[in-house]
Structures are given as C-alpha cells and as structure tokens.
Design an enzyme around this catalytic site. Structure first.
Site, PDB file in Angstrom:
ATOM      1  N   THR A   1      45.871  15.448 -76.099  1.00 36.03           N
ATOM      2  CA  THR A   1      45.992  16.502 -75.083  1.00 36.03           C
ATOM      3  C   THR A   1      45.846  17.886 -75.722  1.00 36.03           C
ATOM      4  OG1 THR A   1      47.469  15.073 -73.846  1.00 36.03           O
ATOM      5  CG2 THR A   1      47.503  17.407 -73.270  1.00 36.03           C
TER       6      THR A   1
ATOM      7  N   HIS B   1      56.105  15.534 -79.530  1.00 34.47           N
ATOM      8  CA  HIS B   1      56.121  14.137 -79.085  1.00 34.47           C
ATOM      9  C   HIS B   1      57.181  13.363 -79.853  1.00 34.47           C
ATOM     10  CE1 HIS B   1      52.157  15.079 -77.325  1.00 34.47           C
ATOM     11  NE2 HIS B   1      52.396  14.055 -76.518  1.00 34.47           N
ATOM     12  N   HIS B   2      57.475  12.187 -79.335  1.00 35.47           N
ATOM     13  CA  HIS B   2      58.405  11.237 -79.945  1.00 35.47           C
ATOM     14  C   HIS B   2      58.002  10.876 -81.381  1.00 35.47           C
ATOM     15  CE1 HIS B   2      55.297   8.171 -79.115  1.00 35.47           C
ATOM     16  NE2 HIS B   2      55.072   8.932 -78.039  1.00 35.47           N
TER      17      HIS B   2
ATOM     18  N   ASP C   1      47.647  -8.083 -75.149  1.00 39.49           N
ATOM     19  CA  ASP C   1      48.143  -7.559 -76.429  1.00 39.49           C
ATOM     20  C   ASP C   1      47.407  -8.325 -77.519  1.00 39.49           C
ATOM     21  OD1 ASP C   1      49.634  -6.202 -78.338  1.00 39.49           O
ATOM     22  OD2 ASP C   1      51.502  -6.416 -77.228  1.00 39.49           O
TER      23      ASP C   1
ATOM     24  N   MET D   1      46.934  11.532 -68.563  1.00 39.19           N
ATOM     25  CA  MET D   1      46.773  11.102 -67.171  1.00 39.19           C
ATOM     26  C   MET D   1      47.699  11.893 -66.260  1.00 39.19           C
ATOM     27  SD  MET D   1      44.572   8.658 -67.266  1.00 39.19           S
ATOM     28  CE  MET D   1      43.656   8.087 -68.696  1.00 39.19           C
TER      29      MET D   1
ATOM     30  N   ALA E   1      40.655  10.075 -70.440  1.00 39.63           N
ATOM     31  CA  ALA E   1      41.394  11.345 -70.476  1.00 39.63           C
ATOM     32  C   ALA E   1      42.559  11.218 -71.456  1.00 39.63           C
ATOM     33  CB  ALA E   1      41.926  11.693 -69.092  1.00 39.63           C
ATOM     34  N   PRO E   2      42.794  12.243 -72.264  1.00 40.92           N
ATOM     35  CA  PRO E   2      43.905  12.187 -73.209  1.00 40.92           C
ATOM     36  C   PRO E   2      45.257  12.323 -72.520  1.00 40.92           C
ATOM     37  CG  PRO E   2      42.859  14.338 -73.297  1.00 40.92           C
ATOM     38  CD  PRO E   2      42.015  13.486 -72.387  1.00 40.92           C
TER      39      PRO E   2
ATOM     40  N   LYS F   1      54.894   8.457 -82.388  1.00 38.83           N
ATOM     41  CA  LYS F   1      53.475   8.742 -82.117  1.00 38.83           C
ATOM     42  C   LYS F   1      52.650   8.664 -83.403  1.00 38.83           C
ATOM     43  CE  LYS F   1      50.380  11.891 -79.669  1.00 38.83           C
ATOM     44  NZ  LYS F   1      49.619  10.747 -79.131  1.00 38.83           N
TER      45      LYS F   1
ATOM     46  N   ALA G   1      43.155   5.516 -71.839  1.00 37.14           N
ATOM     47  CA  ALA G   1      44.177   6.539 -72.067  1.00 37.14           C
ATOM     48  C   ALA G   1      44.477   6.707 -73.555  1.00 37.14           C
ATOM     49  CB  ALA G   1      45.460   6.155 -71.330  1.00 37.14           C
ATOM     50  N   THR G   2      44.008   5.767 -74.353  1.00 33.69           N
ATOM     51  CA  THR G   2      44.311   5.786 -75.795  1.00 33.69           C
ATOM     52  C   THR G   2      43.722   7.032 -76.454  1.00 33.69           C
ATOM     53  OG1 THR G   2      44.320   3.389 -75.797  1.00 33.69           O
ATOM     54  CG2 THR G   2      44.027   4.455 -77.939  1.00 33.69           C
TER      55      THR G   2
HETATM   56  N1  LIG Z   1      46.293   9.424 -71.778  1.00 29.93           N
HETATM   57  C1  LIG Z   1      47.616   9.471 -71.568  1.00 29.93           C
HETATM   58  O1  LIG Z   1      48.102   9.966 -70.527  1.00 29.93           O
HETATM   59  C2  LIG Z   1      48.533   8.899 -72.590  1.00 29.93           C
HETATM   60  C3  LIG Z   1      48.022   8.349 -73.708  1.00 29.93           C
HETATM   61  N2  LIG Z   1      48.849   7.738 -74.598  1.00 29.93           N
HETATM   62  C4  LIG Z   1      48.194   7.108 -75.713  1.00 29.93           C
HETATM   63  O2  LIG Z   1      48.213   5.698 -75.469  1.00 29.93           O
HETATM   64  C5  LIG Z   1      48.265   5.016 -76.694  1.00 29.93           C
HETATM   65  C6  LIG Z   1      49.429   4.029 -76.652  1.00 29.93           C
HETATM   66  O3  LIG Z   1      50.629   4.730 -76.627  1.00 29.93           O
HETATM   67  P1  LIG Z   1      52.028   3.965 -76.721  1.00 29.93           P
HETATM   68  O4  LIG Z   1      52.136   2.983 -75.626  1.00 29.93           O
HETATM   69  O5  LIG Z   1      53.054   5.001 -76.869  1.00 29.93           O
HETATM   70  O6  LIG Z   1      51.829   3.238 -78.114  1.00 29.93           O
HETATM   71  P2  LIG Z   1      52.488   1.873 -78.647  1.00 29.93           P
HETATM   72  O7  LIG Z   1      52.198   1.832 -80.102  1.00 29.93           O
HETATM   73  O8  LIG Z   1      53.873   1.769 -78.155  1.00 29.93           O
HETATM   74  O9  LIG Z   1      51.648   0.775 -77.895  1.00 29.93           O
HETATM   75  C7  LIG Z   1      50.387   0.343 -78.316  1.00 29.93           C
HETATM   76  C8  LIG Z   1      50.291  -1.099 -77.881  1.00 29.93           C
HETATM   77  O10 LIG Z   1      49.004  -1.611 -78.174  1.00 29.93           O
HETATM   78  C9  LIG Z   1      49.188  -2.898 -78.738  1.00 29.93           C
HETATM   79  N3  LIG Z   1      48.037  -3.315 -79.528  1.00 29.93           N
HETATM   80  C10 LIG Z   1      47.813  -3.141 -80.836  1.00 29.93           C
HETATM   81  N4  LIG Z   1      46.643  -3.695 -81.193  1.00 29.93           N
HETATM   82  C11 LIG Z   1      46.125  -4.258 -80.067  1.00 29.93           C
HETATM   83  C12 LIG Z   1      44.951  -5.011 -79.775  1.00 29.93           C
HETATM   84  N5  LIG Z   1      44.050  -5.278 -80.737  1.00 29.93           N
HETATM   85  N6  LIG Z   1      44.757  -5.432 -78.511  1.00 29.93           N
HETATM   86  C13 LIG Z   1      45.628  -5.145 -77.558  1.00 29.93           C
HETATM   87  N7  LIG Z   1      46.776  -4.444 -77.763  1.00 29.93           N
HETATM   88  C14 LIG Z   1      47.010  -4.010 -78.997  1.00 29.93           C
HETATM   89  C15 LIG Z   1      50.438  -2.737 -79.572  1.00 29.93           C
HETATM   90  O11 LIG Z   1      51.014  -3.963 -79.893  1.00 29.93           O
HETATM   91  P3  LIG Z   1      52.012  -4.086 -81.162  1.00 29.93           P
HETATM   92  O12 LIG Z   1      53.115  -3.142 -80.940  1.00 29.93           O
HETATM   93  O13 LIG Z   1      52.422  -5.516 -81.086  1.00 29.93           O
HETATM   94  O14 LIG Z   1      51.184  -3.754 -82.363  1.00 29.93           O
HETATM   95  C16 LIG Z   1      51.314  -1.966 -78.604  1.00 29.93           C
HETATM   96  O15 LIG Z   1      51.919  -2.808 -77.662  1.00 29.93           O
HETATM   97  C17 LIG Z   1      48.362   6.087 -77.773  1.00 29.93           C
HETATM   98  O16 LIG Z   1      47.071   6.342 -78.275  1.00 29.93           O
HETATM   99  C18 LIG Z   1      48.879   7.299 -77.032  1.00 29.93           C
HETATM  100  O17 LIG Z   1      48.544   8.511 -77.625  1.00 29.93           O
HETATM  101  C19 LIG Z   1      50.188   7.651 -74.408  1.00 29.93           C
HETATM  102  C20 LIG Z   1      50.756   8.210 -73.325  1.00 29.93           C
HETATM  103  C21 LIG Z   1      49.975   8.909 -72.338  1.00 29.93           C
HETATM  104  O1  LIG Z   2      51.555   9.251 -77.517  1.00 28.07           O
HETATM  105  C1  LIG Z   2      52.054   9.798 -76.503  1.00 28.07           C
HETATM  106  O2  LIG Z   2      53.232   9.625 -76.164  1.00 28.07           O
HETATM  107  C2  LIG Z   2      51.186  10.651 -75.698  1.00 28.07           C
HETATM  108  N1  LIG Z   2      49.938  10.759 -76.029  1.00 28.07           N
HETATM  109  C3  LIG Z   2      48.938  11.464 -75.340  1.00 28.07           C
HETATM  110  C4  LIG Z   2      48.271  12.473 -76.249  1.00 28.07           C
HETATM  111  O3  LIG Z   2      48.066  12.194 -77.444  1.00 28.07           O
HETATM  112  O4  LIG Z   2      47.902  13.545 -75.769  1.00 28.07           O
HETATM  113  C5  LIG Z   2      49.384  12.003 -74.024  1.00 28.07           C
HETATM  114  C6  LIG Z   2      50.836  12.332 -73.895  1.00 28.07           C
HETATM  115  O5  LIG Z   2      51.046  13.608 -74.392  1.00 28.07           O
HETATM  116  C7  LIG Z   2      51.750  11.300 -74.499  1.00 28.07           C
END
Ligand SMILES: NC(=O)C1=CN([C@@H]2O[C@H](COP(=O)(O)OP(=O)(O)OC[C@H]3O[C@@H](n4cnc5c(N)ncnc54)[C@H](OP(=O)(O)O)[C@@H]3O)[C@@H](O)[C@H]2O)C=CC1
Ligand SMILES: O=C(O)C1=N[C@H](C(=O)O)C[C@H](O)C1
Length: 260
Positions: free
Chosen positions: A159, A148-149, A22, A115, A112-113, A152, A88-89
């Site tokens: 996706t 989405h929640h 993190d 997974m 991939a947007p 987001k 995944a970001t």
């Molecule tokens: N491809 C897929 O299947 C999916 C993709 N996603 C994507 O994944 C991403 C994360 O989603 P989500 O977990 O909900 O988001 P969150 O905002 O809950 O989590 C992001 C995390 O990254 C941390 N972070 C921020 N800056 C840094 C850094 N410089 N180095 C390391 N960690 C850092 C944040 O910390 P802090 O909170 O302390 O700032 C937080 O813990 C989004 O882009 C989302 O769209 C999500 C679900 C599925």
């Molecule tokens: O942020 C999310 O939660 C998600 N993000 C991804 C996206 O932007 O497509 C994948 C999933 O839908 C959940």
C-alpha cells in the site's frame, strides 16, 4: 487473512465456499476451513488440492491472500480453469507482476495492495493533495509512514508503495524513492518520497502520508481497526468480477469501487 475471507464469505449467502487452499505441509491441511476460521464447520477441508473451478453451471472466483512463493501456482491454476482471480498478496517481484499482467490477457484479475475502501479513497485524496501542492512556494516534501503487525513479511507495505507510485505520478518522472535514512544523508532534496516501515504488535495496517511545506503540513492518516476491511473488499472484488461478467483484463480496486 484466509481465516477472515472464509468467515465473511460463509456469512454472505451470495457466496458458496468451494475450496480453501494452503500448501501441502500446512499445519491446517485436512482441517475444516470454517472451524479453523472460528466459525461453524463449512464442510470444505483445507487442502493443497484445487477444487474443480471450470464447471460452467456456477461461476467461481479465486481470492488469493498468500505469499509471493504461492502466486505463480495460483495464476497457473486460474488461467488453466479460466477463473476470475483477486490478488491481494503483496511483495510480488517485477517478474511476477509481469506474469500477472500476461495472465490478465486470458482471465479477469483484480490486483490491489489494499482491498480497503478507506485506503483506496485516501489514495485518491493523496493524488489531489499532491496535485494542489506540488508547485507550492518553498517546495513540498512527501514522506510515507506505514505501521503493521510484527508478522508482516514485506516492507514497505504494498500500500505504501502504491501511495508512492500515485504521488510520483503527480510529482513527475524525476521522483526518487528513498527507503529510510541513516547517517550523514545531507539535506533532503525536493525530488524524494521517503518511506518508513514500522513493525509493532498486532497493528492491522496504518498509513500516514505527510505533506510537509515550509511553515505548515498536512498529514493524511488511514488506519484499519481490524482486518475485515481487507477481507470484505476482496469478496466485493470477487463479486464484482462475477456479477459484471468481466472479460480478461487487469483491474484495480479503483475499478471495483467506481473510482477509476
Ligand atoms: N491487499 C490487501 O488488502 C491485503 C494484503 N495482504 C497481503 O496478503 C498476504 C497474506 O497476508 P497474511 O494473511 O497476513 O499472511 P500469512 O503469512 O498469515 O498467510 C499466508 C498464508 O499463505 C499460506 N501459504 C504459504 N505458501 C502457500 C502456497 N504455496 N499455497 C497456498 N498457500 C500458501 C501460508 O501457510 P503457512 O502459514 O502454513 O505457511 C499462510 O496460511 C501478504 O502478502 C499481505 O501483505 C494482507 C492484508 C490485506
Ligand atoms: O500484511 C498486511 O497485514 C497488510 N498488507 C497489505 C500491504 O502490504 O499493503 C495491506 C494492508 O496494509 C495489510
């Protein structure tokens, strides 16, 4: 998502958790990653310090669910240590996407947007529906709704954009991507794909692709019940990169799932 990746990774004996990254100012820095994930302590502290990744005796992969601000540092670390990477970001800029493609010349990357197995399968189905209907009498209108929640940060979802890209690939180069509509927009053209981003409560992700014709429609709906489909998909991608000993390249979940 980090919590669910840690929890599901700890539950799978083929994985060993070696790091939980993190940023340095995180409220969780210094805490045990297993405990933060709601599991038994893992012995791995959440930290901004990357663990040693280039120890050849045990293959390692990095799974990134973070923010666009974090991705450049992550790519840099993985290239430096030659570590396979799962990205995944979503919400990456054009420049970041190019940097990812550049890095993929040096290391294997799954990007991939979504997974989720169900989402990736739905993408293939959406392509097939579009191919079958694109020349239908009266014309085809495609609209993409995503829910989405409330937390987001990016819209529309990665996706939704991927669904649009794949559908546009079938419709043709003149496709326009229209984000929401307001005011006196005039009649809808046949060249548009419309995107609508809904943010409600704790929705873990839902996509509906509407294929509208004159007289009938198809709606393709794919919805997560919780976020584990994404975490387990990302872990499957990490396992695929390691077990298949993938060389440098930019791979997708279609590759991982054998749907390419
Ligand atoms: N491809 C897929 O299947 C999916 C993709 N996603 C994507 O994944 C991403 C994360 O989603 P989500 O977990 O909900 O988001 P969150 O905002 O809950 O989590 C992001 C995390 O990254 C941390 N972070 C921020 N800056 C840094 C850094 N410089 N180095 C390391 N960690 C850092 C944040 O910390 P802090 O909170 O302390 O700032 C937080 O813990 C989004 O882009 C989302 O769209 C999500 C679900 C599925
Ligand atoms: O942020 C999310 O939660 C998600 N993000 C991804 C996206 O932007 O497509 C994948 C999933 O839908 C959940």
């Amino acid at each position: 998502m980090g919590r669910r990746v840690v929890a599901l990774g700890l539950a799978d004996p083929t994985f060993q958790l070696v790091g939980a990254i993190d940023h340095a100012d995180s409220d969780q820095a210094g805490q045990d990653s297993g405990s933060v994930a709601g599991e038994a302590p893992s012995g791995v502290e959440i930290s901004a310090q990357w663990p040693a990744l280039d120890d050849a005796s045990s293959p390692k992969a990095v799974v990134d669910f973070s923010l666009p601000e974090a991705i450049d540092g992550c790519i840099e670390q993985c290239v430096k240590t030659q570590s396979p990477l799962v990205v995944a970001t979503t919400g990456l800029s054009e420049e970041q996407q190019q940097r990812l493609a550049e890095a993929a010349k040096a290391i294997p990357i799954v990007w991939a947007p979504s997974m989720s197995l169900a989402v990736n399968l739905s993408m293939k189905i959406a392509e097939q529906i579009t191919a079958a209907l694109k020349d239908v009498s009266g014309g085809l209108d495609v609209e993409i709704l995503e829910r989405h929640h409330r937390f987001k940060a990016d819209a529309p979802s990665g996706t939704a954009l991927k669904f649009g890209e794949l559908i546009a690939g079938q419709l043709g180069e003149s496709t326009q991507h229209v984000h929401g509509r307001e005011g006196h927009t005039g009649a809808r053209t046949r060249e548009e794909i419309g995107y609508h981003a809904i943010r409600v409560g704790d929705n873990p992700g839902e996509h509906t692709i509407v294929f509208g014709m004159l007289g009938e429609k198809i709606e393709l709906n794919v919805a997560a019940s919780n976020r584990d489909c994404y975490a387990s998909g990302a872990l499957a991608a990490a396992k695929w990169l390691i077990q298949q000993q993938k060389g440098p390249g930019l791979y997708s979940m279609f590759d991982v799932l054998g749907m390419a």
